[in-house]
Enzyme design. Structure first.
Site, short mmCIF file in Angstrom:
data_model
loop_
_atom_site.label_atom_id
_atom_site.label_comp_id
_atom_site.label_asym_id
_atom_site.label_seq_id
_atom_site.Cartn_x
_atom_site.Cartn_y
_atom_site.Cartn_z
N ASP A 1 13.44 30.41 11.05
CA ASP A 1 14.26 29.45 10.31
C ASP A 1 13.61 28.07 10.33
O ASP A 1 13.37 27.50 11.39
CB ASP A 1 15.65 29.37 10.96
CG ASP A 1 16.58 28.46 10.21
OD1 ASP A 1 17.30 28.97 9.33
OD2 ASP A 1 16.59 27.24 10.47
N TYR B 1 12.55 19.44 8.47
CA TYR B 1 11.95 19.55 9.81
C TYR B 1 10.48 19.11 9.80
O TYR B 1 9.88 18.93 10.87
CB TYR B 1 12.00 20.99 10.35
CG TYR B 1 13.37 21.61 10.49
CD1 TYR B 1 14.53 20.87 10.38
CD2 TYR B 1 13.49 22.98 10.74
CE1 TYR B 1 15.78 21.47 10.50
CE2 TYR B 1 14.73 23.59 10.88
CZ TYR B 1 15.87 22.84 10.75
OH TYR B 1 17.09 23.45 10.87
N LYS C 1 15.28 25.23 3.75
CA LYS C 1 16.48 24.51 3.27
C LYS C 1 16.13 23.32 2.39
O LYS C 1 15.13 22.64 2.63
CB LYS C 1 17.30 24.02 4.48
CG LYS C 1 17.53 25.08 5.52
CD LYS C 1 18.39 24.63 6.68
CE LYS C 1 18.34 25.66 7.80
NZ LYS C 1 17.19 25.49 8.71
N HIS D 1 20.97 22.21 2.84
CA HIS D 1 20.96 21.89 4.28
C HIS D 1 22.29 21.34 4.78
O HIS D 1 22.69 21.60 5.92
CB HIS D 1 19.82 20.90 4.59
CG HIS D 1 19.31 20.99 5.97
ND1 HIS D 1 17.99 20.89 6.30
CD2 HIS D 1 19.95 21.18 7.15
CE1 HIS D 1 17.84 21.01 7.60
NE2 HIS D 1 19.01 21.19 8.15
#
Ligand code: A2P
Length: 273
Positions: free
Chosen positions: A47, A52, A77, A110
């Site tokens: 994931d 990120y 996401k 997200h």
């Protein structure tokens, strides 16, 4: 529960019950090594997210793993700040470029609001963005779609206005924060729940009642917490950069008895320091 047993989404796509979470793993060597070790240890579900900033490292580790792409399940996401149709399509392409993969298994919004304005009402924008996500599902290499951090009312709004019910809702869920009402709603609408931060980003691991219960099962506190969310019917997404922990978090083939689940259900996040 056999952790090898997949969850099946409403469109028939299967996804492994434990995924490797990469939130807060810095891009570069740290992320590459962690994901490579996770895959080597048996994880088949990773994931990540554009926000990120580690998709390139995730993609590289996946491509170098030697594991066939069809055996791996990769999620990314759409950043919470992007709330228009065009931005959603742009971000999906950016994610695919970063990952360097031919297709994505799951694409999520997200969050229902930008992170610097948590709780803001973006219903109108989310309806527009969900239309873009449906378009991505129809025309881009993406096997399933869903949302993250959505409440019952956030979900209801896009279900009322869209054509596809989100297949997944990825939420902050752990012992002390079982999200009973939201998970019941998801169950009722065949939305698979994924639990991110199943260890409350590590805060649960030294909590005395959990330590004590883990001793009874001869497991680590992390394993007990991961097992808890699985038994609550959610996919678990533990994060670690430590090889032994990465391995340990997948070894949860034991069963928490109903009376101990009931005890864990009574713990409150506010009790955990
Ligand atoms: P590290 O990455 O340094 O190994 P969550 O999954 O809830 O976000 O929690 C992640 C945090 O929990 C990280 O700080 C991670 O540390 C730590 N952690 C993950 N797995 C374990 C484990 N099996 N034992 C102890 N700490 C763990």
């Amino acid at each position: 529960m056999n952790i090898k047993k997949d969850f099946v989404l409403s469109n028939g796509v299967s996804m492994p019950a434990i995924g490797f979470g990469t939130w807060q793993i810095p891009a570069g060597e740290s992320c590459y090594k962690a994901v490579a070790h996770a895959i080597k240890s048996g994880y088949r579900h990773i994931d990540t997210a554009l926000a990120y900033e580690n998709e390139q490292s995730v993609g590289q580790a996946v491509r170098d793993s030697g594991i066939s792409r069809t055996e791996l399940f990769i999620t990314s996401k759409l950043p919470a700040e992007f709330k228009s149709y065009d931005d959603a399509l742009y971000c999906f392409d950016k994610t695919m470029q970063n990952l360097g993969l031919e297709y994505l298994d799951l694409y999520l919004i997200h969050a229902p609001w930008p992170w610097d304005n948590i709780g803001a009402d973006c219903t109108k924008e989310n309806i527009e963005v969900w239309r873009a996500i449906e378009e991505i599902y129809a025309s881009k290499p993406c096997r399933a779609i869903g949302v993250s951090n959505f409440s019952v009312s956030d979900l209801q709004a896009i279900m009322d206005n869209g054509s596809i019910t989100p297949m997944v809702n990825q939420i902050r869920m752990f012992v002390g924060n079982a999200q009973q009402e939201l998970t019941a709603f998801c169950r009722q609408h065949s939305i698979v729940v994924e639990a991110y931060s199943p260890l409350a980003t590590g805060r649960l691991l030294k909590h005395p009642p959990i330590v004590e219960l883990a001793e009874k099962y001869n497991t680590s506190t992390a394993q007990l917490c991961i097992r808890y969310v699985l038994q609550k019917g959610a996919i678990a997404l533990p994060k670690s950069v430590t090889p032994e922990r990465i391995e340990q978090n997948l070894a949860v083939d034991f069963m928490i008895e109903p009376k101990d689940m009931a005890f864990l259900d009574l713990l409150r996040e506010s009790d955990v320091q």
